[in-house]
Each structure stands twice: as structure tokens, then as C-alpha cells.
Scaffold this active site. Sequence first.
Site, short mmCIF file in Angstrom:
data_model
loop_
_atom_site.label_atom_id
_atom_site.label_comp_id
_atom_site.label_asym_id
_atom_site.label_seq_id
_atom_site.Cartn_x
_atom_site.Cartn_y
_atom_site.Cartn_z
N ASP A 205 0.83 -1.21 0.00
CA ASP A 205 0.00 0.00 0.00
C ASP A 205 0.87 1.26 0.00
O ASP A 205 2.05 1.21 0.31
CB ASP A 205 -0.86 0.00 1.26
N LYS B 238 -1.75 4.71 -4.59
CA LYS B 238 -1.80 5.76 -5.60
C LYS B 238 -0.54 6.64 -5.49
O LYS B 238 -0.50 7.61 -4.75
CB LYS B 238 -3.07 6.61 -5.47
N MET C 253 -6.78 11.42 8.42
CA MET C 253 -7.30 11.95 7.14
C MET C 253 -8.05 13.28 7.34
O MET C 253 -9.10 13.49 6.76
CB MET C 253 -8.24 10.91 6.48
N1 SAH Z 1 -4.06 2.08 8.80
C1 SAH Z 1 -3.39 3.36 8.95
C2 SAH Z 1 -4.29 4.52 8.60
C3 SAH Z 1 -4.63 4.60 7.12
S1 SAH Z 1 -5.67 5.95 6.76
C4 SAH Z 1 -2.85 3.46 10.38
O1 SAH Z 1 -3.20 2.64 11.22
O2 SAH Z 1 -2.06 4.36 10.64
C5 SAH Z 1 -4.49 7.11 6.15
C6 SAH Z 1 -4.25 8.20 7.18
O3 SAH Z 1 -3.41 7.73 8.21
C7 SAH Z 1 -3.54 9.43 6.65
O4 SAH Z 1 -4.40 10.31 5.98
C8 SAH Z 1 -3.02 10.03 7.92
O5 SAH Z 1 -4.04 10.70 8.62
C9 SAH Z 1 -2.64 8.79 8.70
N2 SAH Z 1 -1.21 8.44 8.59
C10 SAH Z 1 -0.70 7.31 8.12
N3 SAH Z 1 0.65 7.29 8.26
C11 SAH Z 1 0.97 8.46 8.84
C12 SAH Z 1 2.17 9.05 9.29
N4 SAH Z 1 3.36 8.43 9.17
N5 SAH Z 1 2.12 10.27 9.88
C13 SAH Z 1 0.96 10.92 10.05
N6 SAH Z 1 -0.21 10.41 9.65
C14 SAH Z 1 -0.21 9.20 9.07
#
Ligand code: SAH
Length: 264
Positions: free
Chosen positions: A42, A64, A181
Amino acid sequence: MQVPHIPLTGSCTLVGAGPGDPELLTLKAVKAIARATLILVDDLVNEAVLVHAQPGARIVHVGKRGGCSSTPQSFIEKLMITAVREGEHVVRLKGGDPYVFGRGGEEVQHLGEAGIRVEVVNGITSGLAAASSLGAPLTHRDHAHGVLFITGHAKPGGRMPDWAALAATAHAEQLTFVIYMGVSGAQQIEAGLLSGLPGSTPAALVQHASLPTQRQALTTLDQLHATLVREELGSPCIIVVGDVLRGVACAANNVPELARRMAV
Ligand code: SAH
């Protein structure tokens, strides 16, 4: 519904790759990656975790990247089903934890309907990494009874959370917000939360949590959107709102203006 019985030799594992820092991978994740013959990666997964893959493993990026649209979910699921039936060990690598806004539930359900059992390996979700990188204890007992992991982005056709109602509950019950998000809806989130929380409530934005590229800003709720714009922060970003950030603000003694706004 009758589930077709399919004799399987392959396997399918949904693996949480953590927030970005490859050292935050679990031992179980490392083992699953090392065993995989096909790895579907992903968007938010740090490439560095692929160092654990065997040399012959097929690696397919399905996120993407570079402004291209992502591979349709139905195609990814078909690919996984076909590969497992052909005896492959399939690993689906997802950012953070597969079950926290990662659509892991949908994949497990659809593969289950095809007679394939999926193992899920937890990852450290980005909301936890963002908070600890700030030094913010999300459930500090002086400030919070609990924490809300919540999305700032509705699925197409879905409705946004009722920020005003949530703010009122959070204020009454001392809850910390960890918003995923939330970048594109930050203005709306700020306005909604302000109807139930004081403008002086501490807020923080953390982009690329746990990575060398991490950038963050500490502010107050009434300045959330303005700070996002001024600091040019963007996705992926976690927004934290709540009094558990007060300790961080106190420690940041080089920002007396901020401390004044938070009334610490
Ligand atoms: N499954 C993921 C979340 C996916 S949704 C998790 O558990 O972290 C995607 C969102 O996750 C992004 O829009 C952002 O809000 C957050 N995100 C993912 N990785 C991030 C990172 N390294 N730093 C800050 N936000 C992050």
C-alpha cells in the site's frame, strides 16, 4: 451462505507495516514478509520494510503513487484470491494497523467469502506514533479518560462525523481526539469542535510521524486550520486535540505566546 470448500496450500496475511519507521515493525510482521512469495504494498508503507523479503518475492505496489489513481480494491482482492489458490504465500502490507482505517475488514470479509482464511498481524497505528513523537501521553489520567480514533474524511456518499456532538462529549468526558485523514477537512473540523470545546484547547498536527521527514506544529484549536496552512503541513497527517497536549506546551517554553493562548 454456503462457503465453497477450496483445498489451500497458499496463505494470506494482512500485515500492519507500522507508521513509517521500519524499526516499529513487529517480529511477526518480519516473519510474514520473509515467508511471502507475493507482497502487495500500500501507499503509506515505507519501502525499507521490504528488506525482509526473500530475493525471489514478487512485489506489487497497489497504492496511488505520483498522482496516479490507486489499483481498484476489487482487482487487488481478485489478485490475492488467485495467488492463494495457486499456492502462493501472499502478504498484503498496509500502513499502520490493517484494522485502523485500513479497509482490512473489507478484505478479510471478501477473502472469507471466497473460502480463504486471512491472518491479521497488527501494526503500530500512526495515531499512536504521532502522539508519542510529540511526547503526548494520550490517556494521561490528569487530563483524559479515553481517546477517540476518528476519521476526518467520509467515504464517498457517507456522512462526516458530527464534530459538534463529539466535542460536547469530549468536553464533558475528557476525551482526546486523534484524527486521521483530517487535512482537507481541517477548517470544518475546527469549526465543529469549537462549538463544544474552548478555542484554547491544545491541538497538534504531525505529518510523516516516525519518519526522518516528520514535521509537526503545536497550536490551539482556534488556530488549527491557520497553522496547517501557515506551516504548509499536508497529508499524511494526524491531528491531535485535547488537554493531554498541555504538558507538551509547558515543555515548549520557547513558545510563551502559545502557552498564553492555551492558558497553561
Ligand atoms: N491504517 C493506517 C491509517 C490509514 S488511513 C494506520 O493505522 O495508521 C491514512 C491516514 O493515516 C492518513 O491520511 C493520515 O491521517 C494517517 N497516517 C498514516 N501514516 C501516517 C504518518 N506516518 N504520519 C501521520 N499520519 C499518518
